[in-house]
Write an enzyme that holds these catalytic residues in place. Structure first.
Site, short mmCIF file in Angstrom:
data_model
loop_
_atom_site.label_atom_id
_atom_site.label_comp_id
_atom_site.label_asym_id
_atom_site.label_seq_id
_atom_site.Cartn_x
_atom_site.Cartn_y
_atom_site.Cartn_z
N ALA A 22 47.60 43.55 39.66
CA ALA A 22 46.94 44.61 38.90
C ALA A 22 47.33 44.65 37.43
O ALA A 22 46.75 45.43 36.66
CB ALA A 22 47.26 45.98 39.54
N ASN A 23 48.28 43.83 37.01
CA ASN A 23 48.78 43.93 35.64
C ASN A 23 47.95 43.15 34.63
O ASN A 23 48.15 43.31 33.42
CB ASN A 23 50.23 43.48 35.56
CG ASN A 23 50.43 42.06 36.04
OD1 ASN A 23 50.56 41.85 37.25
ND2 ASN A 23 50.44 41.09 35.15
N GLY A 25 43.99 40.72 33.83
CA GLY A 25 42.71 40.17 34.26
C GLY A 25 41.87 41.11 35.09
O GLY A 25 41.70 42.29 34.78
N GLY A 27 42.38 42.31 38.08
CA GLY A 27 43.12 43.39 38.70
C GLY A 27 43.37 44.54 37.74
O GLY A 27 43.27 45.72 38.12
N SER A 151 36.28 32.90 45.25
CA SER A 151 35.79 32.21 44.05
C SER A 151 34.57 31.41 44.44
O SER A 151 34.45 30.96 45.59
CB SER A 151 36.87 31.28 43.50
OG SER A 151 36.33 30.33 42.59
N TYR A 176 43.13 24.62 45.52
CA TYR A 176 42.59 25.92 45.12
C TYR A 176 41.34 26.24 45.93
O TYR A 176 41.19 27.36 46.47
CB TYR A 176 42.27 25.93 43.63
CG TYR A 176 41.65 27.22 43.15
CD1 TYR A 176 42.40 28.39 43.09
CD2 TYR A 176 40.31 27.28 42.77
CE1 TYR A 176 41.84 29.59 42.66
CE2 TYR A 176 39.74 28.47 42.33
CZ TYR A 176 40.51 29.62 42.28
OH TYR A 176 39.95 30.79 41.85
#
Length: 322
Positions: A22-23, A25, A27, A151, A176
């Protein structure tokens, strides 16, 4: 194409929301919007320092934001367990869990538990987190949701059960894509098991942000020391990407829109599904493979040691089908 925006997002006052990563981008933008709409948001962050910095920034524009930063390192099953135990001691409800954090196309590394980092953080960490919080979601009055961020590159993914952790053959983009396919397979299998267990108040939804400009794209080139790749990412972000605020809309839509049902997939409906307003979409054919999803679920339980408590019916149904 829908034109859903933040203005269409229902009020969230009285709701408790957990957002991983959450810190920064996506989020960060989701957390800010949930706060603007009145929710209490628990920022589940690997770095508490960065989470507290994000809180200060959000409170500059949302002074009354109700935000709670807590350490949750998805690369450590112990950290995930400690986070969930502390959360359930302090909160009686959980209305939305946003499985958002992730790493992308990094050189091969391992989590504290020995998992390949991308598969471990993007999928297994969130698998364990959701399992630990299932009871909190189920016991909360009214509808609750688990939104798992995937994604568009999940379409490239294949689950290599013979080499899940890339020990024999590692390609950073294949790893990924595998982890992002795992996200969608998880979301759909979770929805099926909830349905089998007659747990009607918990919805499991998958989403993707399209191409959004965040710090996520920089980490792979920075960790590999590739100046060329870093420059190319910066150019692509500047020319092609939508903003992180716009990229967060599919997650916010999946978490709050009234017309969302369990087992759906939400993404931007503009050019090549890379930008634009959120809409319901179809994910890759491989993501609907039930046999693969069931096998992945069983492997994930074995690797994490987290078994979901769906009640007797789902357990009996699963055992009967084996």
């Amino acid at each position: 194409m829908s034109k859903w925006t933040r203005d269409d997002m229902p009020a969230q006052r009285g709701k408790v929301v957990v957002v991983t990563g959450a810190n920064s981008g996506l989020g960060y933008e989701a957390t800010k919007t949930f706060a603007e709409k009145g929710a209490t948001v628990v920022l589940a962050c690997r770095s508490v320092e960065k989470g507290e910095r994000a809180v200060r920034e959000i409170q500059q524009s949302v002074p009354d934001a109700d935000l709670d930063v807590r350490e949750c390192d998805l690369a450590s099953l112990e950290s995930v367990r400690v986070f969930t135990e502390a959360f359930q001691e302090d909160y009686d409800e959980l209305h939305v869990l946003c499985n958002n954090a992730g790493v992308m196309a990094i050189p091969r590394q391992e989590t504290r538990d020995g998992f390949e980092m991308q598969f471990g953080v993007n999928h297994l960490g969130h698998f364990a987190l959701t399992g630990h919080l299932l009871d909190a979601l189920h016991q909360t009055e009214g509808e609750t949701r688990v939104v798992t961020q995937s994604s568009g590159l999940h379409e490239r993914g294949r689950i290599d059960f013979d080499d899940l952790h890339g020990e024999d053959d590692y390609d950073e983009w294949d790893a990924y894509a595998q982890s992002k396919l795992a996200n969608v397979l998880f979301a759909y299998e979770f929805d099926r098991l909830l349905d089998e267990a007659d747990i009607e108040n918990v919805l499991s939804v998958a989403c993707h942000p399209g191409y959004a400009a965040t710090n996520l794209q920089r980490r792979g080139p920075e960790q590999s020391g590739s100046t060329l790749r870093l420059w190319m990412m910066k150019v692509a972000n500047a020319v092609m990407a939508q903003s992180a605020a716009q990229g967060a809309l599919p997650m916010l839509y999946a978490a709050t829109a009234y017309d969302v049902a369990g087992g759906e997939y939400v993404g931007p409906g503009g050019f090549m599904d890379m930008r634009g307003s959120p809409e319901k979409q179809r994910s890759s054919d491989r993501s609907y493979d039930v046999a693969t999803a069931e096998r992945l679920w069983d492997v994930s339980e074995d690797l994490t040691g987290v078994e979901y408590d769906f009640g007797v019916r789902a357990t009996l149904d699963r055992d009967r089908d084996r």
